[in-house]
Design an enzyme around this catalytic site. Structure first.
Site, PDB file in Angstrom:
ATOM      1  N   HIS A  71       0.792  -1.237   0.000  1.00 48.67           N
ATOM      2  CA  HIS A  71       0.000   0.000   0.000  1.00 48.67           C
ATOM      3  C   HIS A  71       0.823   1.286   0.000  1.00 48.67           C
ATOM      4  CE1 HIS A  71       1.121   0.073   4.202  1.00 48.67           C
ATOM      5  NE2 HIS A  71       0.660   1.293   4.300  1.00 48.67           N
TER       6      HIS A  71
HETATM    7  N1  UDP Z   1      -3.470  -4.762   9.157  1.00 49.88           N
HETATM    8  C1  UDP Z   1      -4.739  -5.257   9.416  1.00 49.88           C
HETATM    9  N2  UDP Z   1      -5.519  -5.637   8.351  1.00 49.88           N
HETATM   10  C2  UDP Z   1      -5.085  -5.580   7.066  1.00 49.88           C
HETATM   11  C3  UDP Z   1      -3.776  -5.087   6.819  1.00 49.88           C
HETATM   12  C4  UDP Z   1      -2.993  -4.674   7.882  1.00 49.88           C
HETATM   13  O1  UDP Z   1      -5.160  -5.344  10.571  1.00 49.88           O
HETATM   14  O2  UDP Z   1      -5.845  -5.929   6.166  1.00 49.88           O
HETATM   15  C5  UDP Z   1      -2.648  -4.320  10.294  1.00 49.88           C
HETATM   16  C6  UDP Z   1      -1.305  -4.982  10.383  1.00 49.88           C
HETATM   17  O3  UDP Z   1      -1.404  -6.218  11.037  1.00 49.88           O
HETATM   18  C7  UDP Z   1      -0.504  -3.961  11.156  1.00 49.88           C
HETATM   19  C8  UDP Z   1      -1.070  -2.645  10.676  1.00 49.88           C
HETATM   20  O4  UDP Z   1      -2.354  -2.950  10.129  1.00 49.88           O
HETATM   21  O5  UDP Z   1      -0.744  -4.075  12.539  1.00 49.88           O
HETATM   22  C9  UDP Z   1      -0.173  -2.071   9.644  1.00 49.88           C
HETATM   23  O6  UDP Z   1      -0.773  -1.034   9.041  1.00 49.88           O
HETATM   24  P1  UDP Z   1      -0.365  -0.510   7.592  1.00 49.88           P
HETATM   25  O7  UDP Z   1       0.322  -1.586   6.857  1.00 49.88           O
HETATM   26  O8  UDP Z   1      -1.597   0.081   7.013  1.00 49.88           O
HETATM   27  O9  UDP Z   1       0.597   0.714   7.915  1.00 49.88           O
HETATM   28  P2  UDP Z   1       2.166   0.847   8.186  1.00 49.88           P
HETATM   29  O10 UDP Z   1       2.506  -0.136   9.264  1.00 49.88           O
HETATM   30  O11 UDP Z   1       2.870   0.573   6.896  1.00 49.88           O
HETATM   31  O12 UDP Z   1       2.338   2.245   8.630  1.00 49.88           O
END
Ligand code: UDP
Length: 357
Positions: free
Chosen positions: A207
């Site tokens: 994403h």
């Molecule tokens: N996550 C979730 N459902 C999904 C995809 C991700 O619960 O369909 C959770 C994942 O386990 C983690 C968090 O969302 O705890 C990560 O968020 P994201 O990847 O959106 O953001 P980033 O960590 O890259 O800032």
């Protein structure tokens, strides 16, 4: 009693705040008020986490989303400032590296309200990432920086933080607190493994703007996932932004795509998968928490200790590198019993620090 205004708006912040809020609730001397900026707003990107993880209902929802970075941050700044002037908190707490983080820290510091930044000190050194700008500026405005790793401390020292009055506290990673706590009940709460009829599979997410804004990069990543899917089924709970771009450009994914899932489903997917492939910051670490190797689909990672210890490989969007990493991890066994992120005590350290600060 100390009043703490927590500012959250994006999915990873709900997960981090869930762990800290649970700990804050244990102390009558601390009163938490939550502002949801509205950056993520769908049921499966926002509401579900409040329900499943029992995060207190936000006192305010600014409902700011779907705008350019500047417009979003600007509107948040204005909205948060109004609330802070009314609430007059002792602390503003912000998480991670989103526009909500930056707007919260900026609004508070201009009003001379102390800022606590959770998950501070991380750097990718890629200044094209919006997250990198947000975290550098937020760190500089904060009163206390809660850092997860020694690398984060080194990053701050290299930026001259020894010369600033900022307090740096190594507390570990609040995402590990959440993973440990919710993994106790996720099996009863989630049916995703049987619902999708999963046996051996690879879990992937995609994403980040650096992978979705350039269609050639995204095409390469989809090709790589398609190839791996021909060997082991790949399951991708897909972020709405990526879903939209795939449809706009008619990119053909041969792997299994689902809507974004809740945290209990995510934990079960992590427990049962063979390997994680992701550009997510949070998921790279969660792979480690659930003892899975990770192919990091970015050019750099902030979680360098995962790479140094052999749990993760950084493959960017290079199809060959991704395929090689897949082959490398295919039969690799690692000992994951090493404490890199605080072993579930990170939120307790935050609360103890705020009680006396
Ligand atoms: N996550 C979730 N459902 C999904 C995809 C991700 O619960 O369909 C959770 C994942 O386990 C983690 C968090 O969302 O705890 C990560 O968020 P994201 O990847 O959106 O953001 P980033 O960590 O890259 O800032």
């Amino acid at each position: 009693m100390k009043k703490i205004v927590t500012i959250i708006g994006a999915r990873p912040q709900f997960i981090k705040a869930a762990a800290v809020s649970r700990e804050l609730k244990k102390h009558l001397a601390l009163n938490e008020i939550i502002i949801h900026t509205g950056q993520h707003f769908d049921d499966n990107m926002s509401e579900i986490f409040f329900r499943e993880m029992e995060i207190p209902k936000p006192a305010y929802n600014l409902n700011i989303n779907g705008l350019s970075h500047g417009a979003m941050t600007g509107q948040m700044l204005e909205g948060i400032e109004k609330i802070l002037l009314e609430e007059k908190p002792d602390w503003v707490m912000v998480y991670g590296d989103t526009n909500s983080t930056l707007a919260g820290a900026l609004a508070a510091s201009k009003l001379h309200i102390k800022v606590a930044h959770v998950e501070a000190g991380l750097r990718s050194f890629n200044y094209k990432m919006p997250e990198e700008i947000n975290r550098i500026l937020t760190d500089r405005m904060s009163t206390i920086l809660f850092v997860p790793t020694d690398t984060a401390i080194k990053n701050l020292e290299a930026e001259g933080f020894k010369n600033y009055p900022t307090q740096i506290v190594k507390n570990g990673d609040v995402m590990q607190d959440a993973a440990l706590y919710y993994a106790k009940t996720s099996e009863q709460q989630s049916k995703i493994i049987s619902y999708l009829n999963l046996k051996k599979f690879v879990l992937a997410t995609l994403h980040r703007e650096e992978n979705t804004n350039d269609i050639n990069v995204l095409q390469r990543l989809i090709n790589a996932l398609n190839k791996i899917n021909a060997e082991i089924p790949v399951v991708v709970p897909l972020h709405p932004r990526t879903k939209k771009i795939l449809a706009q450009h008619n990119l053909q994914a041969e792997f299994k795509i689902t809507d974004p899932v809740g945290y209990f489903d995510m934990i079960e997917l992590l427990k049962h998968c063979s390997l994680v492939m992701t550009d997510s910051g949070g998921l790279q670490k969660e792979a480690f928490f659930f003892q899975k190797h990770c192919i990091t689909l970015r050019e750099q990672t902030e979680w360098v200790e995962l790479v140094e210890k052999g749990f993760a490989l950084v493959a960017g969007s290079d199809e060959l590198k991704i395929q090689n990493a897949f082959e490398y991890f295919r039969n690799k066994k690692s000992d994951f019993n090493i404490n890199l992120y605080g072993n579930g005590k990170a939120s307790a350290v935050i609360v103890e620090t705020l009680l006396t600060a």
